[in-house]
Every structure is written in C-alpha cells, then in structure tokens.
Motif scaffolding. Structure first.
Motif, mmCIF file in Angstrom:
data_model
loop_
_atom_site.group_PDB
_atom_site.id
_atom_site.type_symbol
_atom_site.label_atom_id
_atom_site.label_comp_id
_atom_site.label_asym_id
_atom_site.label_seq_id
_atom_site.Cartn_x
_atom_site.Cartn_y
_atom_site.Cartn_z
ATOM 1 N N ALA A 830 -12.532 39.289 -17.896
ATOM 2 C CA ALA A 830 -12.813 38.113 -18.738
ATOM 3 C C ALA A 830 -14.251 38.204 -19.233
ATOM 4 C CB ALA A 830 -12.618 36.857 -17.919
ATOM 5 N N VAL A 831 -14.436 37.995 -20.540
ATOM 6 C CA VAL A 831 -15.771 38.160 -21.124
ATOM 7 C C VAL A 831 -16.202 36.840 -21.749
ATOM 8 C CG1 VAL A 831 -17.090 39.345 -22.905
ATOM 9 C CG2 VAL A 831 -15.397 40.610 -21.591
ATOM 10 N N ASN A 832 -17.428 36.442 -21.452
ATOM 11 C CA ASN A 832 -17.985 35.233 -22.049
ATOM 12 C C ASN A 832 -19.028 35.666 -23.067
ATOM 13 O OD1 ASN A 832 -18.792 32.696 -22.611
ATOM 14 N ND2 ASN A 832 -19.795 32.314 -20.649
ATOM 15 N N THR A 833 -18.794 35.408 -24.345
ATOM 16 C CA THR A 833 -19.729 35.897 -25.367
ATOM 17 C C THR A 833 -19.864 34.872 -26.488
ATOM 18 O OG1 THR A 833 -20.150 37.650 -26.959
ATOM 19 C CG2 THR A 833 -17.850 37.159 -26.542
ATOM 20 N N VAL A 834 -21.027 34.918 -27.147
ATOM 21 C CA VAL A 834 -21.230 34.018 -28.291
ATOM 22 C C VAL A 834 -20.893 34.734 -29.606
ATOM 23 C CG1 VAL A 834 -22.982 32.591 -27.202
ATOM 24 C CG2 VAL A 834 -23.668 34.701 -28.353
ATOM 25 N N ILE A 835 -20.603 36.057 -29.521
ATOM 26 C CA ILE A 835 -20.275 36.829 -30.734
ATOM 27 C C ILE A 835 -18.907 36.387 -31.245
ATOM 28 C CG2 ILE A 835 -19.867 39.165 -31.638
ATOM 29 C CD1 ILE A 835 -21.791 40.172 -29.412
ATOM 30 N N GLN A 836 -18.814 36.157 -32.547
ATOM 31 C CA GLN A 836 -17.553 35.659 -33.128
ATOM 32 C C GLN A 836 -16.717 36.774 -33.766
ATOM 33 O OE1 GLN A 836 -16.486 32.301 -33.037
ATOM 34 N NE2 GLN A 836 -18.167 32.209 -31.551
ATOM 35 N N ASP A 837 -17.395 37.862 -34.188
ATOM 36 C CA ASP A 837 -16.702 38.907 -34.958
ATOM 37 C C ASP A 837 -16.321 40.070 -34.034
ATOM 38 O OD1 ASP A 837 -15.968 40.284 -37.452
ATOM 39 O OD2 ASP A 837 -17.655 41.603 -36.945
ATOM 40 N N GLU A 838 -15.042 40.543 -34.141
ATOM 41 C CA GLU A 838 -14.572 41.602 -33.230
ATOM 42 C C GLU A 838 -15.369 42.901 -33.410
ATOM 43 O OE1 GLU A 838 -12.320 39.932 -35.192
ATOM 44 O OE2 GLU A 838 -10.423 39.654 -34.118
ATOM 45 N N LYS A 839 -15.620 43.259 -34.694
ATOM 46 C CA LYS A 839 -16.335 44.526 -34.959
ATOM 47 C C LYS A 839 -17.739 44.471 -34.365
ATOM 48 C CE LYS A 839 -16.515 48.406 -37.636
ATOM 49 N NZ LYS A 839 -16.772 49.481 -36.727
ATOM 50 N N GLU A 840 -18.373 43.326 -34.542
ATOM 51 C CA GLU A 840 -19.732 43.150 -33.997
ATOM 52 C C GLU A 840 -19.698 43.247 -32.472
ATOM 53 O OE1 GLU A 840 -23.192 39.745 -33.791
ATOM 54 O OE2 GLU A 840 -21.521 39.426 -35.184
ATOM 55 N N PHE A 841 -18.648 42.650 -31.860
ATOM 56 C CA PHE A 841 -18.523 42.674 -30.398
ATOM 57 C C PHE A 841 -18.286 44.105 -29.903
ATOM 58 C CE2 PHE A 841 -15.938 41.996 -26.448
ATOM 59 C CZ PHE A 841 -16.987 41.512 -25.687
ATOM 60 N N LEU A 842 -17.449 44.859 -30.648
ATOM 61 C CA LEU A 842 -17.185 46.260 -30.276
ATOM 62 C C LEU A 842 -18.491 47.057 -30.313
ATOM 63 C CD1 LEU A 842 -15.205 48.655 -29.740
ATOM 64 C CD2 LEU A 842 -15.109 48.954 -32.192
ATOM 65 N N ASN A 843 -19.279 46.875 -31.383
ATOM 66 C CA ASN A 843 -20.559 47.589 -31.483
ATOM 67 C C ASN A 843 -21.502 47.204 -30.346
ATOM 68 O OD1 ASN A 843 -19.754 48.928 -33.775
ATOM 69 N ND2 ASN A 843 -20.566 47.368 -35.167
ATOM 70 N N HIS A 844 -21.444 45.927 -29.954
ATOM 71 C CA HIS A 844 -22.275 45.435 -28.848
ATOM 72 C C HIS A 844 -21.883 46.137 -27.537
ATOM 73 C CE1 HIS A 844 -24.341 42.776 -26.128
ATOM 74 N NE2 HIS A 844 -23.197 42.366 -25.592
ATOM 75 N N ILE A 845 -20.565 46.278 -27.304
ATOM 76 C CA ILE A 845 -20.080 46.957 -26.085
ATOM 77 C C ILE A 845 -20.491 48.429 -26.102
ATOM 78 C CG2 ILE A 845 -17.986 47.804 -24.919
ATOM 79 C CD1 ILE A 845 -16.670 45.164 -25.523
ATOM 80 N N ILE A 846 -20.316 49.078 -27.268
ATOM 81 C CA ILE A 846 -20.661 50.503 -27.388
ATOM 82 C C ILE A 846 -22.139 50.724 -27.047
ATOM 83 C CG2 ILE A 846 -21.005 52.351 -29.097
ATOM 84 C CD1 ILE A 846 -18.418 51.295 -30.466
#
Length: 856
Positions: A830-846
C-alpha cells in the motif's frame, strides 16, 4: 612490507594449539606427531603468531630428521619465520640453518636436494645464500633432471636479487651452456626462462640461431618462446616480421595449448588480415576439436573479441563458428548464437537460417534433455534474423508455427510473438500465416499463447472467408454451449446429448428456482422436489483447448476470446453484404459471451470471474448491441496502430543500443584528457565520494577512525583510515569487525603498530549473500607500553543499504517475463502519495529505487 607466502592454508583459530604442546611433540620420536606439530606451528605463524621459543627446538629435533614430509614442512617453516632484525640484519641463529641447507644440497637423496633448491628460490637474504652458491652450481651438472631443473631456477632467483649479479657474475653464460647440452624438456624450459628473464639478448640470440628447430622443441619451451616473442615485439615493433614466421610455424604444433597461445600472440602483434584469419581459423579448429566445455567457452570469448575488432574476417568464418552448436552444453550454444547473430550479412543469411532450421528440427527428436530450452534459443535467433532480413521470414515462419503447441511454454510464446511481428512487417505473408494459424490453433495448450494467437486472428483476418473461418475455429475450440448445466435427480446432462440444436434457445416447462445457498437449480413443473447441484459439462473429445482452459477458471482468456469475436463481428459487418448472416453471427457471439459470464458467476468453479474480465465481456456485449463509428475505429484500427508504434519503438531502441555499443571506443586523437585531481567533466562521482565517508569514532577519542565504503555488486570494501592522536606508540592495534544480517567478513585484519600521531589505511572485505539491509559494527583494540590492559574504542555502526546493490539494468521483454514466472516477486504494498499522475509516480519510483523502466 607484506611477506610473500607460497602456501595458503585455511586455519580455524577457534582452538589454537598451545606452544608447549607443539614443543613436546617436536621433541618426541613419533614421526606422525612431529608432522602434525610442524603443521600446527606453520599455521600459527601464518596467522600472525611469532613463536620464538620453538626455533631452537626445531633446530635440535627436526633438522636431523630423515623423513621427507618433515623435511618439506621444515623448509616451509624456514620460509615464513623472520630471518632479520628490525634493522634488516640477518639474525645470528640463522648460521645454524646455513650448515643444514649445505648438507641438504649435497644429500644423496635426490628429493631432499630438489626441494632444498626450490626453497632457495624463495630466500631473499644474501648472507644466508652466499655460502651455498658453490653447492648450487655443482647441482647444475647432477645426473638427475629433477635436481638440474630446480638448480637452474635457484640460479635464476639468486641472480635476480639486488646483489645477485655480484654473487653470480657469469650466471647467464653458465645457463646458456647448460641450455645447449640439456636433454630434459623441463630443465631446458627453465634454462631458457632464466635467459629470457635475466639476459634477454642471449635468449633472443639462442632462438634466432635455432629458428628452424623451434617446431621440434617441447611444449613447455615453446610456451616460453611465445612469451619472449610478445615481450620483444612490444619493446621493438620494427622486428615483428622475423618473429611472425616463428609463430605461424608453431600454429601446426601438436600441443593445443601452444596453438591457442600462438593465435593469441598473432592477434596481439599484428592486424594484418592474413594473421587475423590464421588466428581465427585456429580458434575455430580448437572449438571443434576440444571436448572440455570450459575450453570451448574460453575460445568463444576470444572469437567474440575478434568479432568486435575484425568483423569482416569473422563474417567469412560464420559457418565454422556455427558448428559449435553440435555441443550439448546450453552455455556454449547460447554464446555461439550470440556471436553468429552479430555476423549475419545479406551474403550469408540464407546459409545461417538453413542451419538454424535443421537444428530446430533436431530438437523434435526429444532424445536430449533441455531440448525445449535449446529450441527456445533457436527460435529467438531465427526471430532476430527475420527482423534484420525480412526476406527470410517466409522460409521459416511456417516451420516454426508447428511449435505453437509445444510443451515448452516459453518456446511456444517465442513462436507466437515472432508470428505476430512477422505478420505485421511482411504483409505478403499475411494470408498464408492466417490460414496456417487457423489450421494449427486447436493444438495450442498454453493460455498465454492462445491469447496472443487470438489477438492475431482478431487483427489480421480481413477477407470474408478469413473472418468466417476465424469465428468457426473459435466456436469449435469452445465446444458446445452451455459450459455447465443443472440437472434433475443428480444426473449430469451433457450439452452434446441434448435434442435441441446447439446454440438455439428452447422454451420448456422448466424455470429456475433459488436454493437456500443462493445458487440456481432447475425446477420442473411436474416435480418440484428433486434438485441437484450444477455440473460442469466437459463437452465431447472434439471440443478443444479454449473450453478446457476456461473450465480451469482462466477468465482473462475468456475476455480475450470476447474481444476477438467482437472484432471479427465488426469486420464481418464491413465485408458481409447479407444482414441475416451478420445478425446470426452477432447472436452466436452474444450467446458465447453470456455463457462465459454465467460460468463465471456459477458455483461450479472454485473462484468466480474477476471484475476486470467481467467488465471486458460486458463491454463487448454492449458494443455488439450498439456500435458507433468512433468505437468501430478504435477496435478495428487503433489497436493495430498501437502495435505498429510499439514495433517501431523497439527497433529504434535496438538501433540506439547498437550505436551506443559502437561508440564505446578508445580515445580519439583530439579528445580532451580528464585529470583525476581536477574537476571531473564526466560525472560528479569524485565529489560524491566525500559524502560516502563515515566517521567511526569521536574527535576526542585517542584513536580517530573514518571509513570510505565502496559497494561493487556483492562485495563491500571498507577503506578505513586510523589515526593515532596520542604522543605514545600504540602496539598490537587491531580492528575487530562483526556483521549482522547476510554479510560475511572475508578475512580478519592483522595487528599493526602505530607511531605517535601517525595514520594507517586498513582495508576490510565483506561479502554480501542477499540483498537485505545489513549492519557492520566493531571496535579498535590496542596496547600502550605503560598500561598493561588493552584499550577498546567502540566504533559507530555502518549501515549497508539495499539501494547500494541496485543499479539500472536492461533485459529483453521475454527474458523479464521468464524471470517473473520463475520467481515469487509479486508483493502488494500500500502506497501513500500526493502524486496524482501515474507516469509521474512511475518516474518517482524509478528514481527512488535506482531502477529502470523496461518498456517505453
């Protein structure tokens, strides 16, 4: 200065031998006990103990022993003990050793003489060696070759000492005489090696005067000759020509080791096409003649290097390299295919593909284990050939389609992915591929292969006959409907035994009744008492693969079937003029969709249909009931456009990788030079080094320590700087480390003596056995001259983070999926994040996890 040691022994210090016990055993007459005691003494010495009290005991009781093992251990003991004082002068007690060594050099037993001469090669003390020189020189003429061999090596090591040339002024001359008369191959090799090392001109002169007989010399001597040629040609490039002839004459030597070295020497000395071709031919011969798999792998590595630097020459030898596929070893086959795939040209593509086809057909015999894996490798190789040279696709695609029903799922997936790509890139083959696919579809047993094959049928069945054949094939593989039935009085009714025609709806006096557990049962108007649980209808044996997969609860496949039928019906509306036929096909498709939903919601399967598949099938039902032009365009055109885009991106990625590989070249003439101490242009790694220094002790501690941690794959190196901040000498200073987690200390750091206000660099190696966060902790222990107790300084813990092991990497989609299937990776977090965009979130994880996204 670190001591050299010719023997490395594992020693568990848990129960160290006591010096007194060793002394008692050495003084006794029991030879096995004496041998054991000597071994214990040597192990303690190698692990940092000094044992000065044992020396006199060994001189009195071990020196006179006639036992060969005891004498050998005595020489090892003498090799590792300290022979000089702190000022570098030889200890007076070493005089006792000299007399013993002289006696050994004149001993009647050849073994004792030989091992003593070998021991002299490891002595560096001129004062001990000088009185022994006459005895060493006498042994050069001994009748036994074992003694002559070791005497030559002893002369060489004495001559190489700092004052050796004064001790043995005419050594090269003597050894040259020995070389001209010596008959023993090993002694001859040692004599030539001595000249090569100590008097290179004499060695070269000897070689050039006997140039016609080099091919008759023994293997050992030929190897040293090649080493000499490499050394001479590196220092004097102009003289290369006269030595190349010698190398080429040695290419026909009977020894494979010599042939291998010759090929390597040729490549390092010359870039002439004839020399490179001769070397490559030699490697190809070795590849076929050697049975050892390790040798084959090494030879393939050499061929791979040649491929990078001399591709044009290697292209001509591609079929010779391919013959290595006859080896049953998968690593050899994989390496061979990797080399071959980079040597393919329009000139040789047909030959290569023909050979690969033959190999694929051999794998059908089923005699060898791992045939499935090998077939998968061959299919991938043919796939890449067909992408580079589309004209060969027509010769292989139909052969490979026989393997769509392969029991090895991985190779069947490779085939279907290959077919999917070829049908798009080779429009001429579309009709024949579709026909063949519809003919062989019923053989497919794996759900993933079925899914991909259904997608191909849905996208590439374009004509009326193809669409109708596609729908008929799917219906046949689904079998008769319904997928389950509810019967009276416990009798399962097979759909194939019912009188009404399949796929037609009949009205009877039965109506559904809800049971207590919420499931349905058929209620007869005549008898309302007998109910039974629903039963799966397996269908007749003719009904096929899609039915059996659906009945195992694979509703993802069900959703793919629904999408394919939807596309086929939409296409039928475009190519079929008869509205009646279109309506009939639509009705049949809807009946199949509803039957799948009913099966998914029935209690006959252990798990109900998943929400995604349910939504997908419902969407297909809605779509067939009411199709707009926009939706039609999405289903019949956009899917294909996405696939074409994916293929072009893949091709682009591959060309970029090839360009990147080509750019990894040596520095060009006008390239700028980076100076390490000046600011680095390439990266900020040097600046970041300061951030990776960890302080281990406080500034007020008597000993200050800090560590620089380097993590390389599964090795951690701690570079620890220890500074003595006191005005006293610290003795026996030892860094004691321990680990927590899956970390293991490779070796114990030794003891040091630190002068006042001086510093010491200590390296500690740690092995990582799994990617978990670990902790390294420990302390520094030391003694001072005025305090008898040992002082302990506790160090800060070093936390090794999992992020240090992870670095972005690349692998093919197929390889990734294979690994995903093999290992239990999937963990839902389970991830708690304020990022709304999936692509942005993927880049954040990478970025956070230091990984890489494999697909664009």
């Amino acid at each position: 200065m670190e001591k050299s040691c010719t023997l490395l022994i594992h020693f568990d210090k848990g129960t160290p031998a006591i010096a007194n016990e060793i002394k008692e055993a050495l003084e006794g007459n029991d030879v096995p006990a004496k041998i054991d005691a000597m071994k214990k003494a040597i192990m303690l010495l190698l692990n940092g103990e000094t044992l000065p009290q044992l020396f006199i005991t060994i001189v009195r009781y071990v020196l006179p022993s006639e036992d060969h093992t005891v004498q050998k251990l005595l020489l090892l003991y003498l090799e590792i003990i300290e022979k000089t004082d702190t000022k570098g002068r030889v200890l007076p007690e070493m005089i006792l050793i000299c007399q013993n060594l002289r006696n050994n050099l004149q001993h009647p037993n050849e073994y004792i003489r030989g091992v003593t001469l070998r021991f002299l090669c490891r002595l560096n003390e001129t004062e001990i060696i000088e009185p022994l020189i006459p005895s060493v020189l006498q042994n050069l003429e001994h009748r036994h070759p074992f003694i002559r061999r070791n005497a030559i090596l002893a002369v060489m090591s004495i001559y190489k000492l700092p004052q050796g040339e004064q001790l043995l002024v005419d050594a090269p001359e003597m050894i040259e005489k020995v070389l001209s008369t010596e008959q023993d191959a090993s002694a001859k090799r040692n004599a030539f090696l001595m000249l090569f090392t100590c008097a290179q001109d004499r060695a070269v002169n000897y070689l050039l005067t006997h140039v016609d007989r080099v091919s008759e010399w023994g293997e050992l001597l030929q190897m040293v000759v090649l080493e000499l040629i490499r050394k001479v040609c590196r220092t004097n490039r102009a003289e290369k020509g006269k030595y190349i002839k010698i190398i080429i004459s040695l290419l026909n030597a009977p020894s494979t080791a010599v042939i291998y070295e010759c090929a390597g020497t040729l490549v390092s000395l010359s870039s002439a096409p004839t020399a490179i071709r001769a070397a490559a031919n030699t490697y190809c011969q070795l590849l076929l003649s050697q049975s050892d798999n390790n040798v084959k792998l090494i030879v393939l590595d050499r061929l791979n290097e040649l491929k990078s630097s001399h591709r044009d020459i290697m292209v001509d030898l591609i079929m010779d390299v391919l013959r290595a596929l006859s080896s049953p070893n998968l690593d050899i086959r994989r390496k061979t295919l990797d080399i071959v795939l980079e040597l393919i040209t329009p000139r040789n593509i047909n030959e290569v593909v023909l050979m690969l086809k033959k190999e694929v057909m051999k794998t059908q015999s089923g005699e060898l284990e791992k045939n499935g894996e090998y077939r998968q490798m061959l299919i991938q190789a043919i796939h890449s050939c067909a992408i580079k040279f589309p004209e060969v696709a027509s010769t292989v695609v139909h052969l490979l389609m026989d393997f769509l029903g392969d029991s090895n799922v991985a190779s069947a997936i490779d085939v279907v992915v290959f077919v999917r790509e070829i049908i798009e890139t080779n429009p001429k083959l579309r009709v024949s591929i579709i026909t063949r696919l519809l003919d062989t579809f019923y053989q497919i047993r794996a759900a993933r292969v079925c899914s991909c094959a259904l997608w191909i049928i849905g996208e590439y069945c374009l004509s009326l006959s193809e669409v109708e054949s596609g729908m008929a094939t799917i219906k046949q593989c689904l079998g008769e409907l319904p997928f389950y039935s509810v019967s009276e009085e416990g009798e399962a009714t097979d759909a194939s035994k019912k009188t009404p025609q399949a796929n037609s709806i009949t009205v009877s006096s039965r109506r559904p009744a809800v049971l207590a557990d919420g499931t349905y049962a058929t209620q007869s108007a005549a008898s309302e008492t007998a109910f039974s649980a629903p039963t799966v209808v397996q269908g007749s044996l003719a009904s096929g693969n899609l039915r059996s997969l659906l009945l195992t609860g694979d509703f993802f496949l069900g959703a793919v079937v629904a999408c394919t039928l939807t596309k086929l019906v939409l296409r039928l509306q475009e190519v079929q003029p008869s509205k009646v036929e279109v309506n009939k096909a639509t009705t049949q498709a809807l009946l199949i969709f509803v039957s799948m939903l009913q099966l998914g919601q029935s209690p006959v399967l252990p798990h109900p249909i998943d929400n995604d598949s349910n939504d997908r099938i419902v969407l297909c039902i809605r779509l067939l009931c009411d199709t707009g032009d926009g939706i039609r365009k999405i289903w019949l055109q956009s899917c294909r456009q996405s696939f074409v885009k994916m293929l072009s991106e893949k091709q682009l990625r591959e060309t970029e990788e090839l360009k990147a590989k080509a750019q990894v070249s040596h520095a060009q003439p006008d390239d700028l030079i980076d100076f390490y101490h000046l600011k680095s242009r390439k990266d900020n790694d040097d600046a970041n080094k300061l951030n990776r220094i960890l302080q281990l002790t406080g500034f007020s501690d008597p000993v200050y320590a800090e560590a620089y941690v380097t993590v390389h794959h599964y090795d951690i190196v701690l570079d620890i700087t220890v500074i003595n901040r006191t005005k006293e000498t610290l003795q026996n200073l030892c860094l004691e480390l321990a680990t927590m987690g899956d970390l293991k200390l490779v070796e114990r750091p030794q003891n040091y003596t630190l002068a006042p206000e001086s510093s010491k660099q200590i390296k500690a190696n740690i092995k990582v056995s799994s990617t978990e966060t670990g902790v390294i902790f420990g302390n520094i222990v030391y003694e001072t001259s005025n305090v008898l107790e040992r002082t302990v300084v506790v160090l800060n813990d070093i936390h090794i983070d999992i992020m240090d092991y992870i670095s972005p990497a690349v692998c093919t989609d197929a390889a990734f999926r294979t690994m995903w299937a093999e290992f239990e990776w999937e963990n839902k977090v389970a991830v708690n994040t304020v990022i709304q965009d999936e692509k942005e979130f993927l880049n954040h994880i990478i970025k956070s996890t230091n990984m890489k996204c494999l697909t664009p």
